[in-house]
Design a protein around this motif. Structure first.
Motif, PDB file in Angstrom:
ATOM      1  N   LEU A 104     -81.520 -84.690-132.182  1.00 51.09           N
ATOM      2  CA  LEU A 104     -80.788 -83.573-132.760  1.00 51.09           C
ATOM      3  C   LEU A 104     -81.652 -82.307-132.773  1.00 51.09           C
ATOM      4  CD1 LEU A 104     -78.325 -82.424-134.193  1.00 51.09           C
ATOM      5  CD2 LEU A 104     -79.253 -83.324-136.354  1.00 51.09           C
ATOM      6  N   GLN A 105     -82.952 -82.490-133.077  1.00 53.22           N
ATOM      7  CA  GLN A 105     -83.849 -81.342-133.056  1.00 53.22           C
ATOM      8  C   GLN A 105     -83.920 -80.717-131.660  1.00 53.22           C
ATOM      9  OE1 GLN A 105     -87.576 -82.807-134.566  1.00 53.22           O
ATOM     10  NE2 GLN A 105     -87.063 -82.346-136.714  1.00 53.22           N
ATOM     11  N   GLN A 106     -83.982 -81.578-130.638  1.00 54.81           N
ATOM     12  CA  GLN A 106     -84.023 -81.066-129.269  1.00 54.81           C
ATOM     13  C   GLN A 106     -82.738 -80.321-128.921  1.00 54.81           C
ATOM     14  OE1 GLN A 106     -84.880 -84.443-126.798  1.00 54.81           O
ATOM     15  NE2 GLN A 106     -87.035 -84.548-127.438  1.00 54.81           N
ATOM     16  N   GLN A 107     -81.605 -80.858-129.366  1.00 58.57           N
ATOM     17  CA  GLN A 107     -80.333 -80.199-129.088  1.00 58.57           C
ATOM     18  C   GLN A 107     -80.261 -78.837-129.776  1.00 58.57           C
ATOM     19  OE1 GLN A 107     -77.440 -83.063-130.387  1.00 58.57           O
ATOM     20  NE2 GLN A 107     -77.501 -84.235-128.475  1.00 58.57           N
ATOM     21  N   LEU A 108     -80.681 -78.783-131.033  1.00 60.38           N
ATOM     22  CA  LEU A 108     -80.689 -77.508-131.734  1.00 60.38           C
ATOM     23  C   LEU A 108     -81.654 -76.515-131.088  1.00 60.38           C
ATOM     24  CD1 LEU A 108     -80.550 -78.702-135.452  1.00 60.38           C
ATOM     25  CD2 LEU A 108     -78.687 -77.733-134.077  1.00 60.38           C
ATOM     26  N   SER A 109     -82.796 -77.004-130.644  1.00 55.95           N
ATOM     27  CA  SER A 109     -83.764 -76.138-129.972  1.00 55.95           C
ATOM     28  C   SER A 109     -83.188 -75.594-128.665  1.00 55.95           C
ATOM     29  CB  SER A 109     -85.054 -76.906-129.699  1.00 55.95           C
ATOM     30  OG  SER A 109     -85.997 -76.087-129.032  1.00 55.95           O
ATOM     31  N   THR A 110     -82.438 -76.447-127.954  1.00 60.44           N
ATOM     32  CA  THR A 110     -81.797 -75.986-126.715  1.00 60.44           C
ATOM     33  C   THR A 110     -80.762 -74.903-127.000  1.00 60.44           C
ATOM     34  OG1 THR A 110     -82.121 -78.172-125.710  1.00 60.44           O
ATOM     35  CG2 THR A 110     -80.477 -76.712-124.705  1.00 60.44           C
ATOM     36  N   VAL A 111     -80.008 -75.082-128.086  1.00 56.74           N
ATOM     37  CA  VAL A 111     -79.006 -74.075-128.459  1.00 56.74           C
ATOM     38  C   VAL A 111     -79.686 -72.753-128.799  1.00 56.74           C
ATOM     39  CG1 VAL A 111     -77.254 -73.468-130.153  1.00 56.74           C
ATOM     40  CG2 VAL A 111     -77.327 -75.781-129.209  1.00 56.74           C
ATOM     41  N   VAL A 112     -80.797 -72.819-129.545  1.00 59.80           N
ATOM     42  CA  VAL A 112     -81.519 -71.599-129.904  1.00 59.80           C
ATOM     43  C   VAL A 112     -82.051 -70.893-128.655  1.00 59.80           C
ATOM     44  CG1 VAL A 112     -83.557 -70.703-131.083  1.00 59.80           C
ATOM     45  CG2 VAL A 112     -82.118 -72.404-132.207  1.00 59.80           C
ATOM     46  N   ALA A 113     -82.587 -71.695-127.710  1.00 59.05           N
ATOM     47  CA  ALA A 113     -83.085 -71.100-126.472  1.00 59.05           C
ATOM     48  C   ALA A 113     -81.956 -70.422-125.692  1.00 59.05           C
ATOM     49  CB  ALA A 113     -83.768 -72.167-125.613  1.00 59.05           C
ATOM     50  N   GLY A 114     -80.780 -71.072-125.676  1.00 53.75           N
ATOM     51  CA  GLY A 114     -79.633 -70.470-125.007  1.00 53.75           C
ATOM     52  C   GLY A 114     -79.193 -69.176-125.671  1.00 53.75           C
ATOM     53  N   LEU A 115     -79.190 -69.177-127.002  1.00 55.60           N
ATOM     54  CA  LEU A 115     -78.820 -67.953-127.708  1.00 55.60           C
ATOM     55  C   LEU A 115     -79.834 -66.842-127.460  1.00 55.60           C
ATOM     56  CD1 LEU A 115     -77.586 -69.395-131.123  1.00 55.60           C
ATOM     57  CD2 LEU A 115     -76.190 -68.341-129.328  1.00 55.60           C
ATOM     58  N   THR A 116     -81.112 -67.189-127.396  1.00 55.14           N
ATOM     59  CA  THR A 116     -82.139 -66.184-127.116  1.00 55.14           C
ATOM     60  C   THR A 116     -81.945 -65.585-125.724  1.00 55.14           C
ATOM     61  OG1 THR A 116     -83.700 -67.367-128.545  1.00 55.14           O
ATOM     62  CG2 THR A 116     -84.616 -65.768-126.989  1.00 55.14           C
ATOM     63  N   GLY A 117     -81.639 -66.459-124.757  1.00 60.88           N
ATOM     64  CA  GLY A 117     -81.359 -65.953-123.411  1.00 60.88           C
ATOM     65  C   GLY A 117     -80.115 -65.075-123.373  1.00 60.88           C
ATOM     66  N   THR A 118     -79.104 -65.452-124.153  1.00 58.54           N
ATOM     67  CA  THR A 118     -77.895 -64.629-124.216  1.00 58.54           C
ATOM     68  C   THR A 118     -78.182 -63.272-124.831  1.00 58.54           C
ATOM     69  OG1 THR A 118     -76.557 -66.643-124.443  1.00 58.54           O
ATOM     70  CG2 THR A 118     -75.522 -64.552-125.056  1.00 58.54           C
ATOM     71  N   VAL A 119     -79.056 -63.262-125.857  1.00 60.05           N
ATOM     72  CA  VAL A 119     -79.454 -61.986-126.456  1.00 60.05           C
ATOM     73  C   VAL A 119     -80.132 -61.100-125.412  1.00 60.05           C
ATOM     74  CG1 VAL A 119     -81.000 -60.902-128.127  1.00 60.05           C
ATOM     75  CG2 VAL A 119     -79.613 -62.870-128.792  1.00 60.05           C
ATOM     76  N   ASP A 120     -80.998 -61.687-124.594  1.00 59.92           N
ATOM     77  CA  ASP A 120     -81.647 -60.906-123.539  1.00 59.92           C
ATOM     78  C   ASP A 120     -80.620 -60.384-122.527  1.00 59.92           C
ATOM     79  OD1 ASP A 120     -84.086 -61.405-124.721  1.00 59.92           O
ATOM     80  OD2 ASP A 120     -84.506 -63.180-123.476  1.00 59.92           O
ATOM     81  N   ASP A 121     -79.635 -61.212-122.186  1.00 61.20           N
ATOM     82  CA  ASP A 121     -78.587 -60.766-121.262  1.00 61.20           C
ATOM     83  C   ASP A 121     -77.782 -59.614-121.843  1.00 61.20           C
ATOM     84  OD1 ASP A 121     -79.400 -62.719-119.494  1.00 61.20           O
ATOM     85  OD2 ASP A 121     -77.861 -64.173-120.102  1.00 61.20           O
ATOM     86  N   VAL A 122     -77.436 -59.737-123.115  1.00 63.11           N
ATOM     87  CA  VAL A 122     -76.672 -58.664-123.765  1.00 63.11           C
ATOM     88  C   VAL A 122     -77.495 -57.387-123.814  1.00 63.11           C
ATOM     89  CG1 VAL A 122     -75.642 -57.917-125.944  1.00 63.11           C
ATOM     90  CG2 VAL A 122     -75.239 -60.233-125.098  1.00 63.11           C
ATOM     91  N   ARG A 123     -78.791 -57.526-124.093  1.00 65.30           N
ATOM     92  CA  ARG A 123     -79.657 -56.352-124.124  1.00 65.30           C
ATOM     93  C   ARG A 123     -79.720 -55.683-122.757  1.00 65.30           C
ATOM     94  NH1 ARG A 123     -83.812 -58.742-125.836  1.00 65.30           N
ATOM     95  NH2 ARG A 123     -83.488 -58.337-128.065  1.00 65.30           N
ATOM     96  N   GLU A 124     -79.789 -56.497-121.699  1.00 68.18           N
ATOM     97  CA  GLU A 124     -79.822 -55.945-120.342  1.00 68.18           C
ATOM     98  C   GLU A 124     -78.496 -55.281-119.985  1.00 68.18           C
ATOM     99  OE1 GLU A 124     -81.821 -54.893-116.955  1.00 68.18           O
ATOM    100  OE2 GLU A 124     -82.617 -55.966-118.707  1.00 68.18           O
ATOM    101  N   ILE A 125     -77.392 -55.908-120.392  1.00 72.46           N
ATOM    102  CA  ILE A 125     -76.076 -55.321-120.126  1.00 72.46           C
ATOM    103  C   ILE A 125     -75.916 -53.994-120.857  1.00 72.46           C
ATOM    104  CG2 ILE A 125     -73.602 -55.617-120.486  1.00 72.46           C
ATOM    105  CD1 ILE A 125     -74.001 -58.605-120.012  1.00 72.46           C
ATOM    106  N   SER A 126     -76.327 -53.955-122.119  1.00 74.83           N
ATOM    107  CA  SER A 126     -76.199 -52.721-122.887  1.00 74.83           C
ATOM    108  C   SER A 126     -77.068 -51.615-122.308  1.00 74.83           C
ATOM    109  CB  SER A 126     -76.571 -52.974-124.352  1.00 74.83           C
ATOM    110  OG  SER A 126     -77.939 -53.341-124.473  1.00 74.83           O
ATOM    111  N   ARG A 127     -78.224 -51.994-121.760  1.00 79.78           N
ATOM    112  CA  ARG A 127     -79.083 -50.999-121.122  1.00 79.78           C
ATOM    113  C   ARG A 127     -78.410 -50.432-119.877  1.00 79.78           C
ATOM    114  NH1 ARG A 127     -83.277 -54.034-120.083  1.00 79.78           N
ATOM    115  NH2 ARG A 127     -84.288 -53.676-122.093  1.00 79.78           N
TER     116      ARG A 127
END
Length: 422
Positions: free
Chosen positions: A268-291
């Motif tokens: 479960l910890q690994q799954q949650l960590s994967t979700v957090v990593a995905g959200l972090t990558g999505t944040v970077d994508d959104v930041r790039e799109i907004s730029r």
């Protein structure tokens, strides 16, 4: 009369493309028609109508018939020329061209016929019938030529040169006529002088209306650019302050939940960590799109800071030579940023460049921006829309964008922005 009614009905039955013509456009079209009619009348008067009027005819009826034919054909030909030049699409252009050629053949034969009748010739040349036969045959072909279907809303990215140059061609013919008469020592009669003066006055009015249209068009382009920038800025703020912040908050919540998971639940910890990593990558994508939507760094730090940020992210080594003190008008800073960003993208993807130089300086009330690379050159701005969009943006702000890309010698962009524009 029947031919005139048929052409008018044909024009009214044409498919409608685009928005209705503005009143100023209708005025320009009317002026063009009057200018073309007047100029062609001067040419016809000097070659056919003038001699016919001066020679007279056997009877008043014969004289009226002799004059009516060339005048009617002149009006019909001008109407067809206007329809061809002002057509918003090519759907009916081919039939109109064929119809115009047929009317021209008939007009030539009618002019010769009018001259022969006024001169009291006992008969007309047999070759005269060739113009009538060819003209009527072309009219029949025009009626049988199918028109292609086009989309209801058709965009014309290119200039309509036929429409723009329409009144100047017959005016040039009148000028040549006056020059020839002057060289030969002959004098223009009163009709030519009066009609020619009216045509010149109409041309001056047409130029004034066109200048007003051009000024309004430039102003509307600037307003569109400013409105688009404001919309993009608002969208960038919504992405940054809304979507991005919610994603970051969600990632932090999952991190806290991950910290509360018992150590034995490693999966479960690994799954949650994967979700957090995905959200972090999505944040970077959104930041790039907004730029990409709107360079917020330009609004916050100015052109110098934004160009430095582009240099840090550039995949090709970038040399900056910026001599810009303080802030410039924001629309100009944003446009300059996009020029450099587009040039860097092209240098990275297509030019095979190993180094890019960006220079910016304020001199003489202008912001001078240059971007050059050492790539393979040979770029053609007509093959893409990026440089076309940049050119429209720069020119909408009153500036100019020049492009030079000789094969094997790299590519150079030069943009000059006036700083005194509102």
């Amino acid at each position: 009369m029947f031919a005139l009614a048929a052409i008018i009905c044909y024009a009214a039955d044409r498919p409608s493309h685009g928005v209705p013509r503005h009143r100023s456009g209708q005025l320009v079209m009317l002026l063009d028609g009057l200018i073309v009619v007047g100029a062609l009348f001067v040419l016809t008067w000097a070659t056919t109508l003038g001699p016919v009027v001066r020679a007279g005819a056997a009877t008043a009826f014969a004289f009226s018939i002799a004059i009516a034919f060339p005048v009617a054909n002149l009006l019909l030909t001008v109407i067809v020329i206007l329809l061809i030049a002002t057509a918003s699409s090519a759907a009916n252009r081919l039939p109109l061209i064929i119809l115009g050629a047929g009317l021209f053949c008939v007009a030539v034969s009618d002019s010769v016929f009018a001259y022969e009748v006024s001169a009291g010739a006992p008969s007309v040349p047999l070759l005269l019938n060739a113009g009538y036969l060819a003209g009527l045959a072309l009219v029949a072909i025009a009626a049988l030529t199918p028109t292609r279907k086009t989309p209801r809303w058709e965009v014309r990215p290119d200039a309509r040169w036929g429409y723009l140059l329409l009144p100047y061609v017959p005016i040039a013919g009148v000028g040549v006529l006056f020059i020839v008469q002057w060289v030969r020592g002959s004098h223009s009669d009163t009709v030519q002088v009066v009609v020619g003066s009216v045509v010149i006055a109409l041309l001056i009015i047409r130029q004034a209306v066109t200048l007003v249209q051009s000024a309004n068009l430039v102003a509307s382009r600037a307003r569109l650019v400013l409105a688009a920038d404001q919309t993009r800025r608002q969208l960038e703020r919504d992405l940054h302050d809304g979507v991005q912040q919610r994603l970051i908050s969600l990632a932090l919540s999952i991190r806290r939940a991950e910290a509360d998971v018992p150590p034995e639940l490693t999966q479960l910890q690994q799954q949650l960590s994967t979700v957090v990593a995905g959200l972090t990558g999505t944040v970077d994508d959104v930041r790039e799109i907004s730029r990409g939507v709107h360079p917020a760094i330009v609004t916050e730090g100015g052109l110098r800071t934004a160009l430095r940020a582009l240099a840090r992210r550039s995949a090709v080594p970038l040399e900056l030579d910026v001599h810009v003190d303080g802030r410039q008008p924001e629309p100009i800073e944003v446009a300059a940023y996009y020029v450099v960003a587009e040039a860097l993208t092209n240098a990275t993807k297509y030019a095979q460049a190993t180094r890019v130089h960006v220079g910016a300086q304020v001199r003489g009330g202008y912001l001078h921006l240059s971007v050059r690379d050492d790539g393979i050159g040979g770029a053609d701005p007509k093959r893409g829309t990026g440089l076309t969009g940049l050119t429209d943006r720069v020119e909408a702000l009153g500036g100019t964008l020049t492009f030079d890309s000789p094969a094997g010698q790299g590519t150079r962009l030069q943009a000059d922005f006036p700083l005194d524009q509102p």
